[in-house]
Design an enzyme around this catalytic site. Structure first.
Site, PDB file in Angstrom:
ATOM      1  N   ARG A 131       0.710  -1.606   0.284  1.00 39.25           N
ATOM      2  CA  ARG A 131      -0.264   0.226   0.166  1.00 39.25           C
ATOM      3  C   ARG A 131       0.969   1.264  -0.102  1.00 39.25           C
ATOM      4  NH1 ARG A 131      -2.595  -3.376   3.659  1.00 39.25           N
ATOM      5  NH2 ARG A 131      -4.649  -3.892   2.306  1.00 39.25           N
ATOM      6  N   LYS A 153       3.680  12.222 -10.361  1.00 38.00           N
ATOM      7  CA  LYS A 153       2.368  11.425 -10.944  1.00 38.00           C
ATOM      8  C   LYS A 153       3.226   9.969 -11.879  1.00 38.00           C
ATOM      9  CE  LYS A 153       0.167  14.277 -13.833  1.00 38.00           C
ATOM     10  NZ  LYS A 153      -0.469  13.893 -15.352  1.00 38.00           N
ATOM     11  N   GLU A 195      10.565  19.390 -23.591  1.00 36.67           N
ATOM     12  CA  GLU A 195       9.696  20.141 -22.351  1.00 36.67           C
ATOM     13  C   GLU A 195      10.181  21.334 -21.918  1.00 36.67           C
ATOM     14  OE1 GLU A 195       7.432  18.559 -21.419  1.00 36.67           O
ATOM     15  OE2 GLU A 195       7.363  16.088 -21.561  1.00 36.67           O
ATOM     16  N   LYS A 232       7.915  22.904 -13.007  1.00 37.48           N
ATOM     17  CA  LYS A 232       6.826  21.622 -12.465  1.00 37.48           C
ATOM     18  C   LYS A 232       7.014  22.274 -10.555  1.00 37.48           C
ATOM     19  CE  LYS A 232       5.416  17.311 -13.236  1.00 37.48           C
ATOM     20  NZ  LYS A 232       5.428  16.855 -14.374  1.00 37.48           N
ATOM     21  N   GLU A 242      -3.898  16.970 -10.532  1.00 38.50           N
ATOM     22  CA  GLU A 242      -4.638  17.557 -11.066  1.00 38.50           C
ATOM     23  C   GLU A 242      -5.551  17.627 -11.656  1.00 38.50           C
ATOM     24  OE1 GLU A 242      -2.341  16.152 -14.798  1.00 38.50           O
ATOM     25  OE2 GLU A 242      -3.783  16.386 -16.342  1.00 38.50           O
ATOM     26  N   ARG A 246      -3.264  21.847 -13.053  1.00 39.90           N
ATOM     27  CA  ARG A 246      -1.615  20.667 -13.485  1.00 39.90           C
ATOM     28  C   ARG A 246      -2.103  20.452 -15.425  1.00 39.90           C
ATOM     29  NH1 ARG A 246       0.893  16.188  -9.849  1.00 39.90           N
ATOM     30  NH2 ARG A 246       2.308  15.524 -11.788  1.00 39.90           N
ATOM     31  N   ASN A 250      -0.080  19.674 -19.703  1.00 36.86           N
ATOM     32  CA  ASN A 250       0.051  18.662 -21.106  1.00 36.86           C
ATOM     33  C   ASN A 250      -0.252  19.721 -22.619  1.00 36.86           C
ATOM     34  OD1 ASN A 250      -1.387  16.225 -19.734  1.00 36.86           O
ATOM     35  ND2 ASN A 250      -3.097  17.132 -19.391  1.00 36.86           N
ATOM     36  N   HIS A 253       0.230  18.352 -25.366  1.00 34.01           N
ATOM     37  CA  HIS A 253       0.690  16.766 -25.581  1.00 34.01           C
ATOM     38  C   HIS A 253      -0.800  15.825 -26.164  1.00 34.01           C
ATOM     39  CE1 HIS A 253       3.513  17.400 -22.945  1.00 34.01           C
ATOM     40  NE2 HIS A 253       3.951  16.298 -22.456  1.00 34.01           N
ATOM     41  N   HIS A 257       1.084  12.953 -28.132  1.00 33.34           N
ATOM     42  CA  HIS A 257       0.320  11.290 -27.469  1.00 33.34           C
ATOM     43  C   HIS A 257       0.073  10.710 -28.294  1.00 33.34           C
ATOM     44  CE1 HIS A 257       0.112  11.819 -22.432  1.00 33.34           C
ATOM     45  NE2 HIS A 257       1.722  11.685 -23.411  1.00 33.34           N
ATOM     46  N   HIS A 269       8.965  10.598 -27.370  1.00 37.37           N
ATOM     47  CA  HIS A 269       7.722  11.690 -26.758  1.00 37.37           C
ATOM     48  C   HIS A 269       8.300  13.174 -27.233  1.00 37.37           C
ATOM     49  CE1 HIS A 269       4.991  12.609 -23.651  1.00 37.37           C
ATOM     50  NE2 HIS A 269       5.989  13.527 -22.910  1.00 37.37           N
TER      51      HIS A 269
HETATM   52  N1  NAD Z   1       4.912  10.519 -14.331  1.00 39.57           N
HETATM   53  C1  NAD Z   1       4.973  11.792 -15.411  1.00 39.57           C
HETATM   54  O1  NAD Z   1       4.228  12.829 -14.313  1.00 39.57           O
HETATM   55  C2  NAD Z   1       5.646  11.637 -16.503  1.00 39.57           C
HETATM   56  C3  NAD Z   1       5.837  12.942 -17.298  1.00 39.57           C
HETATM   57  C4  NAD Z   1       7.156  13.139 -18.683  1.00 39.57           C
HETATM   58  C5  NAD Z   1       6.712  11.787 -19.559  1.00 39.57           C
HETATM   59  N2  NAD Z   1       6.589  10.850 -18.398  1.00 39.57           N
HETATM   60  C6  NAD Z   1       7.040   9.625 -18.997  1.00 39.57           C
HETATM   61  O2  NAD Z   1       8.145   9.595 -19.380  1.00 39.57           O
HETATM   62  C7  NAD Z   1       8.509   8.871 -20.129  1.00 39.57           C
HETATM   63  C8  NAD Z   1       9.502   9.436 -20.964  1.00 39.57           C
HETATM   64  O3  NAD Z   1      10.710   8.814 -20.312  1.00 39.57           O
HETATM   65  P1  NAD Z   1      12.341   9.764 -20.924  1.00 39.57           P
HETATM   66  O4  NAD Z   1      12.749  10.269 -22.263  1.00 39.57           O
HETATM   67  O5  NAD Z   1      13.619   9.548 -20.003  1.00 39.57           O
HETATM   68  O6  NAD Z   1      12.354   8.591 -22.044  1.00 39.57           O
HETATM   69  P2  NAD Z   1      12.964   7.253 -21.144  1.00 39.57           P
HETATM   70  O7  NAD Z   1      13.007   6.661 -19.919  1.00 39.57           O
HETATM   71  O8  NAD Z   1      12.505   5.054 -22.104  1.00 39.57           O
HETATM   72  O9  NAD Z   1      14.392   7.085 -21.559  1.00 39.57           O
HETATM   73  C9  NAD Z   1      15.370   7.274 -23.084  1.00 39.57           C
HETATM   74  C10 NAD Z   1      16.536   6.100 -23.429  1.00 39.57           C
HETATM   75  O10 NAD Z   1      17.470   6.884 -22.619  1.00 39.57           O
HETATM   76  C11 NAD Z   1      18.241   5.611 -21.564  1.00 39.57           C
HETATM   77  N3  NAD Z   1      19.015   6.344 -20.444  1.00 39.57           N
HETATM   78  C12 NAD Z   1      18.110   6.504 -19.810  1.00 39.57           C
HETATM   79  N4  NAD Z   1      19.371   7.424 -19.195  1.00 39.57           N
HETATM   80  C13 NAD Z   1      20.753   7.237 -19.859  1.00 39.57           C
HETATM   81  C14 NAD Z   1      21.666   7.981 -19.759  1.00 39.57           C
HETATM   82  N5  NAD Z   1      22.084   9.024 -18.622  1.00 39.57           N
HETATM   83  N6  NAD Z   1      22.601   7.466 -20.916  1.00 39.57           N
HETATM   84  C15 NAD Z   1      21.994   6.940 -21.853  1.00 39.57           C
HETATM   85  N7  NAD Z   1      21.324   7.023 -21.935  1.00 39.57           N
HETATM   86  C16 NAD Z   1      20.502   7.043 -20.574  1.00 39.57           C
HETATM   87  C17 NAD Z   1      17.284   4.436 -21.437  1.00 39.57           C
HETATM   88  O11 NAD Z   1      17.601   3.643 -20.389  1.00 39.57           O
HETATM   89  C18 NAD Z   1      15.735   4.419 -23.042  1.00 39.57           C
HETATM   90  O12 NAD Z   1      16.735   4.077 -23.344  1.00 39.57           O
HETATM   91  C19 NAD Z   1       7.341   8.042 -21.017  1.00 39.57           C
HETATM   92  O13 NAD Z   1       6.290   7.115 -21.209  1.00 39.57           O
HETATM   93  C20 NAD Z   1       6.643   9.142 -20.519  1.00 39.57           C
HETATM   94  O14 NAD Z   1       5.047   8.857 -20.833  1.00 39.57           O
HETATM   95  C21 NAD Z   1       5.866  10.682 -17.303  1.00 39.57           C
END
Ligand code: NAD
Length: 363
Positions: A131, A153, A195, A232, A242, A246, A250, A253, A257, A269
């Site tokens: 939990r 999130k 972003e 943020k 949200e 918040r 988006n 987005h 998306h 993304h």
């Molecule tokens: N929870 C939230 O509030 C929120 C907000 C925005 C995006 N997201 C989510 O985040 C995801 C995208 O995240 P992202 O862009 O970080 O992508 P990701 O986590 O897929 O990372 C991108 C790539 O970089 C690699 N990587 C990570 N750190 C590295 C480093 N230091 N050196 C070399 N390679 C490295 C990873 O292994 C991966 O292959 C999406 O799924 C999106 O929906 C969530």
């Protein structure tokens, strides 16, 4: 703001005040070195699950493991495959089983070491294991540093769509060690910049000015990261769950998306929201609001981000956006009334949507 934590490490610090308390986001070289201080502050901690993915350089989870041992906690190293496919209930189920088999209890913690994918999956596991147990985010991508690691999130994908499962679970600390960016591929850096540009349009025009005159590296990049994190943090503090403002995060987005989905994630993304932001600005212009389309196109091109996409079918995009509609009760877009003044609009005339899609190459 400069702050020294533990040993003599000057780090930038932004505090995020939410209903469960206030947590720090530490930014800078060797932010990860504060992990043992963070862990030492957790009562009854015996084990930590360190979650990463196959492409994060192994030195980062290893560093986290060393810091954990120093804090007296036994590390359990766990890896997910990586990529959007890992944001699944199956991946979380495996993590939770491994955490239980590894003997974690409710006072133990999860450390997410990686990008947004790891943060979302490990965050969901931390939110639901017994939990909810403490979560520490160690973002290693630019996008995760400025966005996904902050705000609590978490999200998993279903076949029906992206991020349809999730929970709010605030971390106890976010450690954004900027040395991680040195190994990050340029395409991923650009995704994070998308972003950062978003924050420039919705809240901090200073970001746009900085990016228009300087290269996003060194001190400038640090400044951009910290300014984005402040945006943020403020947004999350004003509307943690949200319910209203918040949603301004988006911006770009709704179309973004849909583009990720219709391109089967060949469009990342960040690339998708770059096109999505141009679309949102075109839509605002159609609705008689501020015209920032040319400024956005110039800046995104300068950052090697796309401003349009070819070969994508308009009906396919509209279908995916309509499908989202099923879940969000009405197709809604974030547009800008003025620079730095976003608002959510619904019941937008079809003609304005069609015209704006054409403006980003979608016919
Ligand atoms: N929870 C939230 O509030 C929120 C907000 C925005 C995006 N997201 C989510 O985040 C995801 C995208 O995240 P992202 O862009 O970080 O992508 P990701 O986590 O897929 O990372 C991108 C790539 O970089 C690699 N990587 C990570 N750190 C590295 C480093 N230091 N050196 C070399 N390679 C490295 C990873 O292994 C991966 O292959 C999406 O799924 C999106 O929906 C969530």
């Amino acid at each position: 703001m400069s702050l020294v934590i533990g040993e003599a490490r000057p780090l930038r610090r932004v505090d995020v005040a939410v209903s469960s308390g206030t947590y720090p986001v530490l930014v800078g070289e060797d932010a990860a070195g504060s992990l043992h201080d963070v862990l030492s502050g957790l009562n009854g901690l015996e084990r930590v699950a360190i979650v990463t993915d196959a492409h994060v350089p192994q030195s980062w989870p290893e560093l986290a493991a060393g810091e954990s041992r120093e804090a007296g906690a036994e590390p359990l190293l766990l890896s997910i495959g990586g990529g959007e496919a890992s944001k699944s209930t199956e991946a979380v189920s495996e993590l939770l089983e491994a955490m239980a088999a590894g003997g974690l209890h409710r006072r133990d913690a999860v450390i997410a070491v990686g990008g947004g994918v790891v943060g979302d999956v490990a965050g969901f596991a931390a939110a639901t294991f017994m939990r909810g147990i403490p979560l520490i985010q160690m973002p290693t991508t630019l996008l995760a540093m400025v966005d996904s690691s902050i705000g609590g999130k978490t999200g998993l994908n279903l076949r029906a769509g992206k991020n349809l499962v999730g929970a709010f679970h605030q971390p106890v600390a976010v450690l954004a060690d900027t040395r991680a960016l040195t190994t990050l591929p340029q395409r991923e850096i650009n995704c994070g910049l998308a972003e950062i540009v978003k924050y420039g349009f919705i809240a901090a025009p200073r970001i746009l000015e900085l990016l228009e005159i300087s290269e996003p590296e060194g001190d400038v990049l640090d400044e951009l990261i910290v300014t984005s994190i402040r945006c943020k943090a403020k947004t999350v503090e004003a509307d943690e769950r949200e319910q209203a403002s918040r949603a301004h995060l988006n911006f770009g987005h709704t179309l973004g998306h849909a583009l990720e989905t219709v391109t089967g994630h060949s469009m990342s993304h960040g690339e998708a929201i770059a096109v999505g932001m141009v679309f949102a600005l075109l839509l605002g212009r159609e609705l008689g609001l501020v015209d920032l389309v040319d400024r956005a196109r110039r800046l995104l091109r300068r950052l090697d981000l796309p401003v349009e996409i070819q070969g994508v079918d308009r009906d396919a995009v509209l279908n995916v956006m309509q499908k989202d509609k099923k879940f969000s009760r009405g197709l809604r877009f974030v547009v800008l009334r003025e620079l730095g003044a976003p608002e959510v609009v619904s019941e937008v005339p079809d003609a304005a949507i069609t015209e704006s899609l054409e403006g980003v190459g979608i016919n």
